[in-house]
Design a protein around this motif. Structure first.
Motif, short mmCIF file in Angstrom:
data_model
loop_
_atom_site.label_atom_id
_atom_site.label_comp_id
_atom_site.label_asym_id
_atom_site.label_seq_id
_atom_site.Cartn_x
_atom_site.Cartn_y
_atom_site.Cartn_z
N ASP A 186 -10.93 1.63 -0.30
CA ASP A 186 -9.79 0.77 -0.59
C ASP A 186 -8.48 1.54 -0.41
O ASP A 186 -7.50 1.01 0.13
N TYR A 187 -8.49 2.79 -0.83
CA TYR A 187 -7.27 3.59 -0.76
C TYR A 187 -6.75 3.70 0.68
O TYR A 187 -5.57 3.47 0.95
N HIS A 188 -7.61 4.09 1.62
CA HIS A 188 -7.15 4.29 3.00
C HIS A 188 -6.91 2.98 3.73
O HIS A 188 -6.01 2.88 4.57
N ASN A 189 -7.74 1.97 3.45
CA ASN A 189 -7.59 0.71 4.17
C ASN A 189 -6.37 -0.09 3.68
O ASN A 189 -5.76 -0.81 4.45
N PHE A 190 -6.06 0.04 2.39
CA PHE A 190 -4.99 -0.77 1.80
C PHE A 190 -3.90 0.05 1.10
O PHE A 190 -2.74 0.04 1.49
N GLU A 191 -4.33 0.73 0.04
CA GLU A 191 -3.35 1.27 -0.89
C GLU A 191 -2.35 2.23 -0.24
O GLU A 191 -1.14 2.07 -0.39
N ALA A 192 -2.87 3.23 0.49
CA ALA A 192 -1.98 4.22 1.10
C ALA A 192 -1.16 3.61 2.23
O ALA A 192 -0.22 4.21 2.72
N LEU A 193 -1.55 2.40 2.66
CA LEU A 193 -0.76 1.69 3.67
C LEU A 193 0.21 0.73 2.99
O LEU A 193 0.67 -0.25 3.57
N ASN A 194 0.49 1.07 1.74
CA ASN A 194 1.48 0.32 0.98
C ASN A 194 1.04 -1.10 0.64
O ASN A 194 1.86 -2.02 0.63
N MET A 195 -0.27 -1.28 0.45
CA MET A 195 -0.76 -2.57 -0.02
C MET A 195 -1.47 -2.36 -1.36
O MET A 195 -2.68 -2.16 -1.39
N PRO A 196 -0.72 -2.37 -2.44
CA PRO A 196 -1.34 -2.18 -3.76
C PRO A 196 -2.30 -3.34 -4.07
O PRO A 196 -2.26 -4.38 -3.40
#
Ligand code: DAH
Length: 346
Positions: free
Chosen positions: A137-147
């Motif tokens: 989830d972190y690489h696919n979303f969160e770190a791409l600024n999608m909390p």
């Protein structure tokens, strides 16, 4: 004894028939000429005849032995000849038949297009990177600024492997993975499969993207424009018109959607004067990719100082480009392994 010689000769002749097999011939040889063979015994019995008859009888016996040996040999030769004949017939090849061709393999049209895209970027100095298909989830979303509650997550119908793992919905997480482990300057493209819960003539649950990004101390939007314009003119036509429209992606700011002029109607939106162009649906433009300047928030996630570095990123769908290039109307054709379709791509 003379009579018994004639009887023996007749018996032998009756036994060495045309159909006699090799085993039968061998058996006859033993039976007549072996150590205890019928003819051999006759030779032994020569002692019992009166001396004056012996030479004549001996000669007759020798003659009979020669006759038997000759016949046996002849039969064997005949058997060998027939066997050879049989083999020749059985192994006969018709040299006038056309040869069977080796079917030549082909590169899949998607691989072809992906290689072509890759080549254009490699020629501009980009290097290749890959990331895992199963992403967290972190690489696919969160770190791409999608909390977690970001509405943009809804746009990507995600396949979940577990609560924390997904089949990557785009190739953008490769940006994060590369930046996490390396320092600028970076000039990278990342081709690969992506997955979304979507299935119709233009959407497949598995499809391909090529991601690209460039990070250095002073990268500007004009660099993005230059790189993408050059790329699109290489993959489509050298004179293709390119348009950047304002858009939004959580991981870029500003963001753009990039269109090329429709190659069927030359951007006019009409074919044959009246009809709306079926490729661009009358708009004159075809949406090809998403791009933008990497958001400072993304740099923060990977530990870069957004005051000192800047960069651009872009992502495109390989199937869409292949469909436009080759006029393919249904994305499912790529995955059905129909040879009549696949053979058309050299
Ligand atoms: N990841 C986006 C998608 O799958 C495509 C994309 C847009 C990638 C903008 C980018 C970008 O790197 O800057 O829809």
């Amino acid at each position: 004894m003379r009579e018994s010689l004639d009887t023996l000769r007749n018996e032998f002749l009756a036994r060495i028939v045309d159909g006699a097999s090799e085993q039968e011939v061998q058996r006859l040889r033993v039976e007549f000429l072996g150590r205890k063979g019928k003819l051999t015994l006759m030779f032994h019995r020569l002692k019992e005849v009166p001396p004056e008859e012996r030479p004549g009888l001996g000669e007759a016996l020798n003659e009979l032995r020669g006759f038997v040996e000759g016949k046996l040999e002849l039969r064997l030769t005949e058997l060998k000849r027939r066997e050879k004949e049989r083999l020749l017939q059985a192994e006969r090849v018709d040299i006038t038949l056309p040869g069977s061709r080796w079917e030549r393999g082909r590169v899949h049209p998607l691989t072809l297009v992906m290689d072509e895209i890759t080549d254009v970027f490699v020629a501009m100095g980009f290097e290749l990177a890959r990331g895992p298909d199963i992403e967290d989830d972190y690489h696919n979303f969160e770190a791409l600024n999608m909390p977690p509650d970001h509405p943009a997550r809804d746009m990507q119908d995600t396949f979940f492997v577990s609560a924390a793992r997904v089949l990557r919905t785009h190739t953008s997480p490769v940006q994060i993975r590369v930046m996490e482990t390396r320092k600028p300057p970076l000039q990278v493209i990342a081709p690969g499969a992506v997955y979304r819960h979507d299935d119709d003539a233009t959407h497949s649950p598995m499809f391909h993207q090529v991601e690209g990004f460039m990070v250095d101390s002073q990268i500007a939007f004009s660099d993005l424009k230059g790189v993408l314009t050059h790329f699109l003119r290489r993959v489509f036509r050298p004179e293709t018109g390119v348009r950047f429209r304002p858009s939004f992606f959580p991981f870029t700011e500003p963001s753009a959607e990039v269109d090329i002029q429709c190659f069927l109607c030359d951007g006019k939106g009409m074919v044959q004067g009246q009809q709306a162009c079926r490729v661009c649906k009358g708009t004159g433009w075809l949406e090809i990719l998403g791009a933008g300047m990497i958001d400072p928030e993304v740099f923060r996630f990977v530990g870069y100082d957004a005051e000192r570095v800047s960069g651009f990123a872009f992502g495109m769908g390989v199937e869409r480009i292949a469909m436009l290039k080759y006029g393919i109307e249904d994305i499912r054709l790529f995955f059905q392994n129909e040879l009549r379709f696949l053979r058309q791509f050299a």
